[in-house]
Design a protein around this motif. Structure first.
Motif, PDB file in Angstrom:
ATOM      1  N   UNK A  10      80.535  33.818  57.511  1.00 51.65           N
ATOM      2  CA  UNK A  10      81.483  33.303  58.336  1.00 51.65           C
ATOM      3  C   UNK A  10      82.495  32.593  57.655  1.00 51.65           C
ATOM      4  N   UNK A  11      83.713  32.712  58.531  1.00 47.19           N
ATOM      5  CA  UNK A  11      84.976  32.213  57.874  1.00 47.19           C
ATOM      6  C   UNK A  11      85.265  30.799  58.759  1.00 47.19           C
ATOM      7  N   UNK A  12      85.721  29.703  58.272  1.00 47.58           N
ATOM      8  CA  UNK A  12      86.028  28.643  59.265  1.00 47.58           C
ATOM      9  C   UNK A  12      87.597  28.169  58.447  1.00 47.58           C
ATOM     10  N   UNK A  13      88.119  27.275  59.245  1.00 46.71           N
ATOM     11  CA  UNK A  13      89.406  26.810  58.745  1.00 46.71           C
ATOM     12  C   UNK A  13      89.440  25.480  58.352  1.00 46.71           C
ATOM     13  N   UNK A  14      88.651  24.836  58.156  1.00 53.80           N
ATOM     14  CA  UNK A  14      88.131  23.329  57.641  1.00 53.80           C
ATOM     15  C   UNK A  14      86.737  22.983  57.005  1.00 53.80           C
ATOM     16  N   UNK A  15      86.886  21.975  56.147  1.00 51.66           N
ATOM     17  CA  UNK A  15      85.618  21.855  55.598  1.00 51.66           C
ATOM     18  C   UNK A  15      84.796  21.024  56.574  1.00 51.66           C
ATOM     19  N   UNK A  64      73.494  47.563  66.101  1.00 52.33           N
ATOM     20  CA  UNK A  64      73.586  49.084  66.410  1.00 52.33           C
ATOM     21  C   UNK A  64      73.754  49.554  65.106  1.00 52.33           C
ATOM     22  N   UNK A  65      74.770  49.239  64.400  1.00 50.15           N
ATOM     23  CA  UNK A  65      75.343  50.058  63.023  1.00 50.15           C
ATOM     24  C   UNK A  65      75.011  49.143  61.732  1.00 50.15           C
ATOM     25  N   UNK A  66      74.844  49.956  60.705  1.00 45.46           N
ATOM     26  CA  UNK A  66      75.184  49.441  59.318  1.00 45.46           C
ATOM     27  C   UNK A  66      76.189  48.996  58.789  1.00 45.46           C
ATOM     28  N   UNK A  67      76.580  47.627  59.225  1.00 45.94           N
ATOM     29  CA  UNK A  67      78.024  47.315  58.939  1.00 45.94           C
ATOM     30  C   UNK A  67      77.882  45.874  58.314  1.00 45.94           C
ATOM     31  N   UNK A  68      78.796  45.372  57.700  1.00 40.75           N
ATOM     32  CA  UNK A  68      79.070  44.131  57.141  1.00 40.75           C
ATOM     33  C   UNK A  68      79.681  43.562  58.206  1.00 40.75           C
ATOM     34  N   UNK A  69      79.415  42.398  58.882  1.00 39.03           N
ATOM     35  CA  UNK A  69      80.095  41.757  59.985  1.00 39.03           C
ATOM     36  C   UNK A  69      80.698  40.244  59.648  1.00 39.03           C
ATOM     37  N   UNK A  70      81.849  39.971  59.545  1.00 35.26           N
ATOM     38  CA  UNK A  70      82.247  38.688  59.352  1.00 35.26           C
ATOM     39  C   UNK A  70      82.843  38.116  60.533  1.00 35.26           C
ATOM     40  N   UNK A  71      82.466  37.016  60.789  1.00 28.22           N
ATOM     41  CA  UNK A  71      82.751  35.947  62.097  1.00 28.22           C
ATOM     42  C   UNK A  71      83.906  34.831  61.658  1.00 28.22           C
ATOM     43  N   UNK A  72      84.909  35.116  62.129  1.00 28.41           N
ATOM     44  CA  UNK A  72      85.788  34.186  61.864  1.00 28.41           C
ATOM     45  C   UNK A  72      86.288  33.198  62.987  1.00 28.41           C
ATOM     46  N   UNK A 132      72.131  29.566  57.262  1.00 32.01           N
ATOM     47  CA  UNK A 132      72.181  29.621  55.811  1.00 32.01           C
ATOM     48  C   UNK A 132      73.130  30.623  55.218  1.00 32.01           C
ATOM     49  N   UNK A 133      73.788  31.265  56.312  1.00 31.89           N
ATOM     50  CA  UNK A 133      74.686  32.205  55.840  1.00 31.89           C
ATOM     51  C   UNK A 133      75.689  31.661  55.080  1.00 31.89           C
ATOM     52  N   UNK A 134      76.445  32.236  54.117  1.00 33.70           N
ATOM     53  CA  UNK A 134      77.343  32.019  53.254  1.00 33.70           C
ATOM     54  C   UNK A 134      78.712  31.749  54.346  1.00 33.70           C
ATOM     55  N   UNK A 135      79.305  30.539  54.001  1.00 31.48           N
ATOM     56  CA  UNK A 135      80.529  30.166  54.841  1.00 31.48           C
ATOM     57  C   UNK A 135      81.607  29.842  54.104  1.00 31.48           C
ATOM     58  N   UNK A 136      82.655  30.357  54.392  1.00 28.46           N
ATOM     59  CA  UNK A 136      83.963  30.331  53.421  1.00 28.46           C
ATOM     60  C   UNK A 136      85.023  29.503  54.388  1.00 28.46           C
TER      61      UNK A 136
END
Length: 425
Positions: free
Chosen positions: A206-211, A160-168, A222-226
């Motif tokens: 996307x952010x995750x807590x482990x390798x 709905x919106x023009x936002x940057x969304x990060x999924x942790x 293919x989105x960046x994962x940190x």
């Protein structure tokens, strides 16, 4: 001017347990990096664990948004009482030992509440946040799960919106251990997979807590994962005297499958064979524990050595960590748990007490413990190795020189981890 970032989380003080710590600490340090966190939480959440001591960690300068949530576990308790509470904590009885009521509850939870029991909060949250984000010039939204239904809030806002969304992702979604216990139908499994894929491929990052979780998700998007692990915070406590007895302490939940029978056998053999060890030994269990685990301890003849403390506040847990002789870290022996790094590991590491850990081979926990020189890691079938190490620790305890010499801990401090997060933002 500070950048406004909206954080959507279910767990927030007075919630207790590990789920609340990650974003409570990020929010604490983000203002130091020119970021203004705005936190959105449920107004009337039905938390399985409460810890009032965490409330004082919330800065009065932080904006907290709230809206009501419908909690199915409240109604489940009317039917099943204690069993609903244990399931909501993640304590699930082993298959084959479950009552018909527990089987029914797991089936309903898995197939009628996809992705989880907080799904009803998605629609009203999106309606509220749509307006708030526009009115307050918010460019970035972070959702953190579990519960993974919160990622559906981010998914809909992104459309709905023009936002940057990060999924942790504090934990994986469809590969986490308890997911297999939910008695899912094939269509329910497919629905979970579909939602997981939509979230991973719609989020900007996307952010995750482990390798291992990063590797798993890289096969899906293919989105960046940190990778930003959990960590430790500096906690001021009064001077603590280390236990006089040879205490092995487990702090946190001991679920039914997190049951190291080989450890109980080693300890049982040691108390039978060595009178002095039996006089000195004590097993402290701090937190929720499954009945299956208690039964295994009893069958091993260790009940008289157990101090079953139950759940305590985070502040009290820190004290137990610092006063215990040995800290136990037990993970389920499964391929799925290689990616799980319990948040308490990092607090264990700065307690200056040796860690005795058990879990699957080649886990991230094993690597971290080895690299930081904070303890020893064993597989579930290593009776001889466990026995040898415990005797080594006991000898050091008798000589008064049981301690650790950790290295490289600074990168796991909450402030350092928040700095990494700020760079992504």
């Amino acid at each position: 001017m500070k950048k406004n970032v909206l954080i959507v989380t279910y767990y927030w003080p007075p919630a207790g347990g590990p789920g609340v710590q990650r974003w409570l600490k990020f929010v604490k340090y983000l203002p130091e990096f020119n970021i203004n966190p705005i936190v959105y939480i449920p107004e009337n959440a039905n938390y399985p664990l409460l810890d009032q001591s965490l409330i004082h960690e919330i800065s009065p300068d932080i904006t907290i948004l709230k809206s009501p949530i419908s909690e199915p576990y409240k109604f489940a308790r009317l039917l099943s009482g204690k069993k609903a509470n244990t399931i909501s904590k993640g304590i699930i009885t082993e298959t084959g030992k479950q009552s018909k009521m527990e089987q029914l509850m797991l089936y309903i939870r898995g197939n009628f509440f996809i992705p989880d029991a907080r799904k009803s909060w998605v629609k009203p949250s999106v309606a509220l946040l749509n307006n708030y984000i526009t009115e307050h010039n918010i460019e970035t939204v972070i959702t953190t799960g579990p519960p993974h239904s919160l990622h559906l809030i981010g998914l809909k806002l992104k459309k709905h919106l023009n936002i940057k969304w990060i999924a942790d992702f504090r934990d994986p979604w469809t590969t986490i251990g308890y997911h297999k216990e939910l008695k899912l139908t094939k269509s329910s499994q497919a629905k979970h997979k579909q939602l997981e894929s939509e979230v991973l491929n719609s989020a900007d990052a996307v952010i995750v807590t482990s390798n291992p979780t990063k590797t798993e998700f890289e096969a899906l998007t293919s989105k960046p994962i940190h990778v930003i692990t959990n960590g430790y915070d500096t906690v001021k406590t009064e001077a603590i005297t280390i236990d006089e007895k040879f205490t092995l302490a487990h702090i946190g939940s001991l679920l039914s499958k997190r049951n190291p029978k080989v450890l109980w056998r080693v300890l049982s053999d040691l108390v039978k064979a060595r009178t002095e060890f039996a006089q000195d030994f004590q097993l402290n269990i701090i937190g929720s524990i499954g009945e299956d685990v208690l039964q295994s301890i009893e069958k091993s003849g260790l009940s008289t050595y157990v101090n079953n403390v139950g759940y305590v506040s985070h502040e009290e847990a820190i004290k137990y960590q610092k006063q215990s002789q040995i800290l136990l870290l037990i993970e389920i022996d499964s391929e799925d748990t290689k990616c799980i790094i319990p948040g308490k590991l990092f607090e264990y590491m700065v307690s200056n007490r040796p860690i005795l850990a058990m879990g699957p081979e080649d886990s991230d926990v094993e690597t971290i413990i080895k690299n930081t020189n904070t303890g020893q890691y064993f597989l579930y079938n290593d009776y001889n190795g466990l026995k040898k190490e415990i005797l080594k620790y006991y000898e050091a305890f008798q000589n008064g020189n049981l301690q650790t010499y950790p290295i490289g801990l600074q990168k796991y401090s909450r402030r350092s981890l928040t700095e990494s997060l700020s760079k992504i933002l």
